[in-house]
Design a protein around this motif. Sequence first.
Motif, PDB file in Angstrom:
ATOM      1  N   LEU A  37      15.458   7.490  -7.717  1.00  0.00           N
ATOM      2  CA  LEU A  37      14.217   8.249  -7.849  1.00  0.00           C
ATOM      3  C   LEU A  37      14.434   9.534  -8.646  1.00  0.00           C
ATOM      4  CD1 LEU A  37      12.592   7.854  -4.330  1.00  0.00           C
ATOM      5  CD2 LEU A  37      11.504   7.345  -6.512  1.00  0.00           C
ATOM      6  N   LYS A  38      15.490  10.276  -8.320  1.00  0.00           N
ATOM      7  CA  LYS A  38      15.767  11.535  -9.021  1.00  0.00           C
ATOM      8  C   LYS A  38      16.011  11.278 -10.503  1.00  0.00           C
ATOM      9  CE  LYS A  38      17.802  13.824  -5.037  1.00  0.00           C
ATOM     10  NZ  LYS A  38      19.054  14.246  -4.401  1.00  0.00           N
ATOM     11  N   ARG A  39      16.779  10.254 -10.807  1.00  0.00           N
ATOM     12  CA  ARG A  39      17.090   9.973 -12.211  1.00  0.00           C
ATOM     13  C   ARG A  39      15.868   9.468 -12.969  1.00  0.00           C
ATOM     14  NH1 ARG A  39      23.214   8.124 -13.094  1.00  0.00           N
ATOM     15  NH2 ARG A  39      24.147   9.567 -11.637  1.00  0.00           N
ATOM     16  N   SER A  66       7.752   7.544  -6.694  1.00  0.00           N
ATOM     17  CA  SER A  66       8.118   7.891  -8.068  1.00  0.00           C
ATOM     18  C   SER A  66       6.907   8.290  -8.907  1.00  0.00           C
ATOM     19  CB  SER A  66       8.815   6.707  -8.737  1.00  0.00           C
ATOM     20  OG  SER A  66       9.010   6.993 -10.106  1.00  0.00           O
ATOM     21  N   ASP A 110      12.802  10.363 -12.363  1.00  0.00           N
ATOM     22  CA  ASP A 110      11.992  11.553 -12.615  1.00  0.00           C
ATOM     23  C   ASP A 110      12.584  12.357 -13.756  1.00  0.00           C
ATOM     24  OD1 ASP A 110      10.461  10.741 -10.515  1.00  0.00           O
ATOM     25  OD2 ASP A 110      11.286  12.169  -9.080  1.00  0.00           O
ATOM     26  N   GLY A 111      13.906  12.492 -13.753  1.00  0.00           N
ATOM     27  CA  GLY A 111      14.580  13.239 -14.815  1.00  0.00           C
ATOM     28  C   GLY A 111      14.448  12.560 -16.156  1.00  0.00           C
ATOM     29  N   ASP A 139      17.346   7.215  -3.338  1.00  0.00           N
ATOM     30  CA  ASP A 139      16.995   8.595  -3.672  1.00  0.00           C
ATOM     31  C   ASP A 139      17.581   9.019  -5.015  1.00  0.00           C
ATOM     32  OD1 ASP A 139      15.480   8.931  -1.368  1.00  0.00           O
ATOM     33  OD2 ASP A 139      17.200   9.598  -0.188  1.00  0.00           O
ATOM     34  N   GLU A 140      18.788   8.570  -5.312  1.00  0.00           N
ATOM     35  CA  GLU A 140      19.398   8.900  -6.598  1.00  0.00           C
ATOM     36  C   GLU A 140      18.633   8.242  -7.748  1.00  0.00           C
ATOM     37  OE1 GLU A 140      23.796   8.931  -6.875  1.00  0.00           O
ATOM     38  OE2 GLU A 140      23.679   8.368  -4.758  1.00  0.00           O
ATOM     39  N   GLN A 166      18.912   2.738 -14.259  1.00  0.00           N
ATOM     40  CA  GLN A 166      19.360   3.807 -13.368  1.00  0.00           C
ATOM     41  C   GLN A 166      20.329   3.269 -12.320  1.00  0.00           C
ATOM     42  OE1 GLN A 166      18.776   6.790 -14.337  1.00  0.00           O
ATOM     43  NE2 GLN A 166      17.352   6.055 -15.876  1.00  0.00           N
TER      44      GLN A 166
END
Length: 150
Positions: free
Chosen positions: A136-138, A42, A140-141, A133-134, A105
């Motif tokens: 991590l994506k959130r 992250s 970052d977003g 993974d979800e 998250q």
Amino acid sequence: MIGSTWKKLACVGLIACAAVFSGCGNSSKVAVVDYQKIENESPKVKDIQKQITDKDTEIQNRLNQEAQSGLSDEEMQKKVQAAQQERMIFVQSKQKELESLIQAQCGAIAKEKNIGIVMYQRAVPVGAVDITDEVLKRMDGSSKAGSASK
């Protein structure tokens, strides 16, 4: 005969109650999050680690300047203890910030996917949905959105 029927009904009732209270038939899913992977991948975690490193450097530079100013050993020891406490408080606040971000998250994903519980990956050997993974994506977003709003 009537006594036997009551005993059977009591047994069936107890079994039914036990099944209800134990969650038998519960269709809630279990999800896992790999905190190690989040820490390694992250950008938000890397940013927090950099902030901690920068704080350490700032504290060390300040202590070096105070040491050169000719303070007594006792005064310098007090300054070092205060700096250690300051660092500890800073690190704890950053850890809480990261933990609350991850939990937020996880909670959002769990709600969307109708997941009953989210656990650390090492606590659940098999059979759970991995949402790392979800998360991590959130993260970052949300870190990009959070920095744009500031």
